[in-house]
Design a protein around this motif. Structure first.
Motif, mmCIF file in Angstrom:
data_model
loop_
_atom_site.group_PDB
_atom_site.id
_atom_site.type_symbol
_atom_site.label_atom_id
_atom_site.label_comp_id
_atom_site.label_asym_id
_atom_site.label_seq_id
_atom_site.Cartn_x
_atom_site.Cartn_y
_atom_site.Cartn_z
ATOM 1 N N LYS A 27 -4.260 4.719 3.614
ATOM 2 C CA LYS A 27 -4.247 4.083 4.933
ATOM 3 C C LYS A 27 -5.503 3.222 5.098
ATOM 4 N N LEU A 28 -5.307 1.984 5.501
ATOM 5 C CA LEU A 28 -6.458 1.104 5.763
ATOM 6 C C LEU A 28 -7.127 1.545 7.053
ATOM 7 N N LYS A 29 -8.380 1.982 6.949
ATOM 8 C CA LYS A 29 -9.108 2.466 8.129
ATOM 9 C C LYS A 29 -9.868 1.318 8.789
ATOM 10 N N ALA B 219 0.838 -1.207 0.000
ATOM 11 C CA ALA B 219 0.000 0.000 0.000
ATOM 12 C C ALA B 219 0.876 1.262 0.000
ATOM 13 N N ALA B 220 1.961 1.235 0.780
ATOM 14 C CA ALA B 220 2.868 2.379 0.865
ATOM 15 C C ALA B 220 3.573 2.609 -0.483
ATOM 16 N N LYS B 221 3.927 1.526 -1.148
ATOM 17 C CA LYS B 221 4.609 1.605 -2.449
ATOM 18 C C LYS B 221 3.696 2.269 -3.493
ATOM 19 N N VAL B 222 2.444 1.816 -3.543
ATOM 20 C CA VAL B 222 1.483 2.378 -4.505
ATOM 21 C C VAL B 222 1.223 3.850 -4.192
ATOM 22 N N ALA B 223 1.060 4.159 -2.894
ATOM 23 C CA ALA B 223 0.809 5.552 -2.478
ATOM 24 C C ALA B 223 1.950 6.471 -2.923
ATOM 25 N N LYS B 224 3.184 5.978 -2.750
ATOM 26 C CA LYS B 224 4.373 6.767 -3.133
ATOM 27 C C LYS B 224 4.401 6.995 -4.651
ATOM 28 N N GLU B 225 4.100 5.921 -5.397
ATOM 29 C CA GLU B 225 4.091 6.025 -6.865
ATOM 30 C C GLU B 225 3.046 7.029 -7.358
#
Length: 304
Positions: free
Chosen positions: A274-276, A262-268
């Motif tokens: 963030k999973l709520k 998830a962090a990788k995709v967000a950075k790209e």
């Protein structure tokens, strides 16, 4: 005579008929309970009374996003066949739409909510029982009003998952991440979403089990307590990886965890993801299915 809410509830429990129809029948019967039951039967509304006792463990779990609100529901029926019935599927989707629109506080509030065709959800459920001929029951629901919700339905309604993300990105941009998380939840059914949700009680229980296992292992039993404690800490890391979604290996790429993915995709994409929260409903989960004994059934019919 005055008809009380308790009278209506009693008649509803006796017949399984919607509250408004029960109230009308009691008013017409001037409060006479037996007469009210008779009136409901005459109208064909109480025809499903016997069906109400039958076990409904099949049906469908459904998740969707309606007008920006994520909703997930489980509606049960008696047979897998009915779970694929077009009318039943439409009813399940209709219930999800009511959840999204009305945002009910609990199941009672949902059943009393308007279905959208002049009937309540309870009355529409009753109608489904009469039309389909099986016990049908809205069992549970959940919804998210904030953030971005991503639904996933597995195997035509065997499992319904709704993932809720807090993000600075658009719904379209995070849809794939949400879907991937939902599919992992459907497949692996993690006990927790994140290690921060694991309570001290759970950790203490896990530590206790690990220490007992070491005591029972001749090679481990003689090791110093400090060494044992270090081994336990290492095993707790494995526990998180197996039981917490964000710490699990990402199924599509086991070189990273779900959290790292998830962090990788967000950075790209130049944003945050963030999973709520997430909800997973599996149809019939926890419902004890009736086991028919064929030999006993034959003996019963033969009067033995």
């Amino acid at each position: 005579m005055a008809i009380t809410a308790k009278d209506v509830q009693t008649l509803r429990e006796m017949t399984g008929v919607g509250m408004m129809d029960c109230k009308k029948a009691l008013t017409e019967a001037e409060g006479n309970m037996d007469k009210a039951v008779e009136l409901l039967r005459e109208k064909g509304l109480a025809a499903s009374q016997k069906k109400a006792g039958r076990i409904a463990a099949e049906g469908m779990a459904y998740a969707g996003v309606i007008d920006g609100v994520g909703a997930v529901v489980e509606v049960n029926a008696e047979t897998d066949f009915v779970g694929k019935n077009e009318k039943f599927v439409d009813f399940v989707k209709g219930v999800a739409a009511v959840v999204a629109k009305e945002k009910p506080a609990d199941l009672d509030a949902l059943m009393a909510a308007p279905y959208g065709n002049g009937r309540t959800v309870q009355e529409e459920q009753q109608e489904m029982v009469l039309v389909i001929g099986e016990n049908i029951k809205v069992r549970r629901f959940a919804f998210f009003t904030e953030g971005v919700s991503v639904p996933y339905i597995h195997a035509g309604g065997k499992i319904g998952v709704l993932v809720n993300l807090e993000t600075s990105l658009s719904a379209e941009q995070v849809n794939e991440v949400g879907k991937d998380m939902a599919m992992q939840i459907a497949a692996l059914n993690p006990r927790f979403l994140d290690k921060s949700q694991v309570s001290q009680d759970v950790l203490d229980e896990e530590k206790k089990i690990m220490l007992v296992q070491m005591e029972n292992d001749p090679k481990m039993a003689a090791k110093p307590e400090k060494v044992k404690e270090g081994i336990v800490q290492g095993k707790l890391g494995k526990f998180y990886k197996e039981n917490c979604l964000l710490q699990q290996e990402f199924v599509k790429d086991n070189s990273m965890s779900v959290e790292q993915y998830a962090a990788k995709v967000a950075k790209e994409l130049g944003g945050t993801i963030k999973l709520k929260d997430a909800v997973r409903f599996e149809k019939g989960e926890g419902i004890e299915k009736k086991q028919e004994n064929f030999a006993e059934e034959i003996a019963k019919q033969l009067g033995k």
